[in-house]
Design a protein around this motif. Structure first.
Motif, PDB file in Angstrom:
ATOM      1  N   LEU A  38       0.840  -1.197   0.000  1.00 38.02           N
ATOM      2  CA  LEU A  38       0.000   0.000   0.000  1.00 38.02           C
ATOM      3  C   LEU A  38       0.877   1.249   0.000  1.00 38.02           C
ATOM      4  CD1 LEU A  38      -2.702  -1.109   2.633  1.00 38.02           C
ATOM      5  CD2 LEU A  38      -2.858  -1.152   0.139  1.00 38.02           C
ATOM      6  N   PRO A  39       1.546   1.579  -1.117  1.00 37.06           N
ATOM      7  CA  PRO A  39       2.421   2.774  -1.155  1.00 37.06           C
ATOM      8  C   PRO A  39       1.594   4.052  -1.118  1.00 37.06           C
ATOM      9  CG  PRO A  39       2.228   1.846  -3.344  1.00 37.06           C
ATOM     10  CD  PRO A  39       1.495   0.907  -2.427  1.00 37.06           C
ATOM     11  N   PHE A  40       2.285   5.162  -0.743  1.00 34.06           N
ATOM     12  CA  PHE A  40       1.621   6.462  -0.731  1.00 34.06           C
ATOM     13  C   PHE A  40       1.324   6.907  -2.168  1.00 34.06           C
ATOM     14  CE2 PHE A  40       3.956   6.618   3.310  1.00 34.06           C
ATOM     15  CZ  PHE A  40       2.901   6.886   4.167  1.00 34.06           C
ATOM     16  N   ALA A  41       0.245   7.614  -2.374  1.00 38.01           N
ATOM     17  CA  ALA A  41      -0.103   8.137  -3.712  1.00 38.01           C
ATOM     18  C   ALA A  41       0.888   9.229  -4.126  1.00 38.01           C
ATOM     19  CB  ALA A  41      -1.529   8.688  -3.718  1.00 38.01           C
ATOM     20  N   LEU A 100      11.332  17.970  -4.163  1.00 41.90           N
ATOM     21  CA  LEU A 100       9.969  17.524  -3.784  1.00 41.90           C
ATOM     22  C   LEU A 100       9.902  16.014  -3.642  1.00 41.90           C
ATOM     23  CD1 LEU A 100       7.046  18.178  -3.227  1.00 41.90           C
ATOM     24  CD2 LEU A 100       6.619  18.136  -5.696  1.00 41.90           C
ATOM     25  N   GLN A 101      10.487  15.268  -4.553  1.00 43.67           N
ATOM     26  CA  GLN A 101      10.497  13.802  -4.460  1.00 43.67           C
ATOM     27  C   GLN A 101      11.239  13.335  -3.208  1.00 43.67           C
ATOM     28  OE1 GLN A 101       8.795  11.830  -6.288  1.00 43.67           O
ATOM     29  NE2 GLN A 101       8.103  13.280  -7.849  1.00 43.67           N
ATOM     30  N   ASP A 102      12.356  13.951  -2.925  1.00 40.10           N
ATOM     31  CA  ASP A 102      13.101  13.572  -1.717  1.00 40.10           C
ATOM     32  C   ASP A 102      12.317  13.885  -0.455  1.00 40.10           C
ATOM     33  OD1 ASP A 102      15.098  12.708  -3.335  1.00 40.10           O
ATOM     34  OD2 ASP A 102      16.311  14.550  -3.148  1.00 40.10           O
ATOM     35  N   GLY A 103      11.626  15.010  -0.483  1.00 42.52           N
ATOM     36  CA  GLY A 103      10.821  15.353   0.694  1.00 42.52           C
ATOM     37  C   GLY A 103       9.704  14.360   0.936  1.00 42.52           C
ATOM     38  N   LEU A 104       9.046  13.944  -0.139  1.00 39.10           N
ATOM     39  CA  LEU A 104       7.989  12.939   0.015  1.00 39.10           C
ATOM     40  C   LEU A 104       8.548  11.615   0.534  1.00 39.10           C
ATOM     41  CD1 LEU A 104       5.873  13.583  -3.209  1.00 39.10           C
ATOM     42  CD2 LEU A 104       5.305  14.213  -0.849  1.00 39.10           C
ATOM     43  N   ARG A 111       7.583   9.846   4.087  1.00 43.41           N
ATOM     44  CA  ARG A 111       7.061   8.467   4.142  1.00 43.41           C
ATOM     45  C   ARG A 111       7.874   7.617   5.109  1.00 43.41           C
ATOM     46  NH1 ARG A 111       7.155   4.344  -0.991  1.00 43.41           N
ATOM     47  NH2 ARG A 111       6.151   2.550   0.024  1.00 43.41           N
ATOM     48  N   ALA A 112       9.201   7.723   5.060  1.00 50.71           N
ATOM     49  CA  ALA A 112      10.063   6.967   5.975  1.00 50.71           C
ATOM     50  C   ALA A 112       9.818   7.373   7.426  1.00 50.71           C
ATOM     51  CB  ALA A 112      11.527   7.163   5.592  1.00 50.71           C
ATOM     52  N   GLU A 113       9.619   8.700   7.637  1.00 51.66           N
ATOM     53  CA  GLU A 113       9.353   9.168   9.004  1.00 51.66           C
ATOM     54  C   GLU A 113       8.019   8.641   9.515  1.00 51.66           C
ATOM     55  OE1 GLU A 113       9.933  11.071  12.613  1.00 51.66           O
ATOM     56  OE2 GLU A 113      11.323  10.599  10.971  1.00 51.66           O
ATOM     57  N   ASP A 114       7.013   8.612   8.647  1.00 56.31           N
ATOM     58  CA  ASP A 114       5.716   8.057   9.067  1.00 56.31           C
ATOM     59  C   ASP A 114       5.819   6.575   9.413  1.00 56.31           C
ATOM     60  OD1 ASP A 114       4.596  10.518   8.687  1.00 56.31           O
ATOM     61  OD2 ASP A 114       3.818  10.071   6.673  1.00 56.31           O
ATOM     62  N   LEU A 115       6.552   5.815   8.607  1.00 55.24           N
ATOM     63  CA  LEU A 115       6.727   4.378   8.916  1.00 55.24           C
ATOM     64  C   LEU A 115       7.482   4.174  10.226  1.00 55.24           C
ATOM     65  CD1 LEU A 115       7.571   2.891   5.392  1.00 55.24           C
ATOM     66  CD2 LEU A 115       5.466   2.584   6.707  1.00 55.24           C
ATOM     67  N   ARG A 116       8.496   5.033  10.464  1.00 50.74           N
ATOM     68  CA  ARG A 116       9.260   4.889  11.706  1.00 50.74           C
ATOM     69  C   ARG A 116       8.393   5.191  12.921  1.00 50.74           C
ATOM     70  NH1 ARG A 116      11.692   7.761  15.313  1.00 50.74           N
ATOM     71  NH2 ARG A 116      11.003   9.708  14.338  1.00 50.74           N
ATOM     72  N   GLN A 117       7.594   6.255  12.820  1.00 48.59           N
ATOM     73  CA  GLN A 117       6.701   6.576  13.931  1.00 48.59           C
ATOM     74  C   GLN A 117       5.650   5.492  14.150  1.00 48.59           C
ATOM     75  OE1 GLN A 117       5.022  10.446  13.256  1.00 48.59           O
ATOM     76  NE2 GLN A 117       7.014  11.526  13.440  1.00 48.59           N
TER      77      GLN A 117
END
Length: 404
Positions: free
Chosen positions: A46-49, A78-82, A86-92
């Protein structure tokens, strides 16, 4: 020194502690698996859109109004920020889920400890009650109340075992008391007889000889009693070996001496082949005791019926006799050592004949059925296991009471 066993008892791995650890480990493993599956689904399945920026306007096309300011095309920032978001959300998510899993593991272990203690509470009650029961308090019972589950079955089984132990201890006490009485009485009489004879200074040789003969008669009675006690103990101990035999042949070999000793009762026989397996000497003693009991407790013009054959697929021996009427509730007493009935039973038996029969029947896993006859006397049926089934039926080895 006395505190060491208590400390060792507190440190042991009890069932409650093992169940608690099992509950906690199972919950932890299940939680780790669930968390892993969820993390994999969020990271891959389920990747981010992806956000697509709008296309820049066509500046070569003439327009009637002033052109809108140009929107710069998205770059790599912008791509790096997304990706970093995403990595920060998975870590949290992983950190929060791990913390929740650790907390719920401790909660599940605590609940497991409480539930295990509640489930094992009847076992603790059984253990405490069993510790209080001794040889002097076998009348106590667990009498566990509660649902009809495995623990209730265990408690009922222990109660049944305590009942059998109480009956065995009581029978042993009565047997020892009766045997002591049966042996002490003739010994006391013989000693008194010898003391009186020796105290008489004018006793003649004939008087001394008569005294010696009376003592020898008493000794023969005691020898018979001791032999009967040894046979009873041997029958209760069980069998050392088995041999194939025919009940008809064993019974037929004992009928000659029985007819010679029988003064009045008439013996009628119907001996059919009855192949059985067991200890020949014990089975011979069982048959002899049944015949002796039928002849001894009979009337002068009575009769004794002896039958051998197959009964319900098993080799069997049946002995019937006439005699005094025996109440149905007293039939069980006939098979107890030294038990005397209130009915007028004649003879000078030792009171061990039928108890030896019962012990030998139990040793051979045979079924013993004794019933009083309406016209007087007994009807005794002994069914032995077949040769191919030495263990017998589930009820074998037990004496069935009289018919109601």
């Amino acid at each position: 020194m006395s505190d060491r066993p208590n400390a060792r008892r507190h440190r042991r791995w009890t069932i409650r502690l093992r169940l608690t650890l099992l509950y906690g480990v199972l919950f932890l493993v299940a939680g780790v698996l669930l968390l892993s599956v969820t993390y994999v689904l969020m990271a891959h399945a389920l990747p981010f859109a992806r956000v697509r920026p709008p296309s820049p306007p066509d500046l070569t096309r003439p327009v009637e109004r002033p052109p809108a300011p140009a929107v710069p095309a998205p770059g790599l920032d912008l791509q790096d920020g997304l990706g970093r978001q995403r990595a920060e959300d998975l870590r949290q998510f992983l950190a929060a889920s791990g913390l929740a899993l650790a907390l719920m593991t401790f909660v599940s272990a605590g609940l497991g400890w409480l539930m295990a203690g509640r489930a094992l509470r009847p076992l603790r009650a059984i253990t405490a009650t069993a510790r209080e029961i001794s040889a002097r308090s076998l009348h106590q019972r667990l009498d566990l109340r509660g649902p009809d589950d495995e623990i209730k079955d265990l408690a009922d089984t222990v109660d049944g075992l305590l009942g059998r132990l109480e009956a065995a201890f009581e029978a042993q006490r009565k047997f020892v008391a009766n045997a002591s009485h049966e042996l002490r009485t003739p010994l006391t009489f013989e000693r008194s007889l010898l003391e009186v004879t020796l105290a008489d200074p004018d006793a003649t040789a004939a008087a001394l000889r008569a005294t010696c003969q009376r003592v020898l008669t008493g000794n023969r009675h005691q020898e018979r009693l001791i032999d009967a006690l040894l046979t009873l103990a041997r029958g209760q101990r069980g069998l050392d070996h088995r041999e194939d035999m025919d009940l008809a042949s064993v019974t037929g070999s004992l009928l000659g001496p029985a007819r010679a000793e029988a003064a009045g009762p008439r013996i009628e026989t119907d001996l059919n082949p009855a192949p059985a397996s067991g200890d020949p000497r014990l089975i011979e003693r069982l048959v002899a005791n049944l015949i002796d009991n039928a002849l001894r407790h009979n009337t002068t013009d009575g009769q004794v019926g002896i039958w051998t054959g197959t009964h319900t697929g098993r080799p069997a021996l049946r002995v019937t006799n006439t005699g005094p009427i025996i109440p149905a509730h007293q039939v069980d007493d006939l098979f107890q050592p030294f038990r005397r009935l209130e009915t007028p039973r004649t003879g000078d038996g030792l009171g061990l004949g039928l108890s030896i029969v019962a012990a030998i029947a139990v040793a051979h896993n045979a079924e013993l059925d004794a019933r009083p006859r309406p016209e007087g006397g007994l009807d005794v049926l002994v069914r032995f296991p077949a040769r191919h089934d030495p263990a017998g039926s589930p009820v074998s080895g037990q004496r069935v009471g009289p018919a109601k």
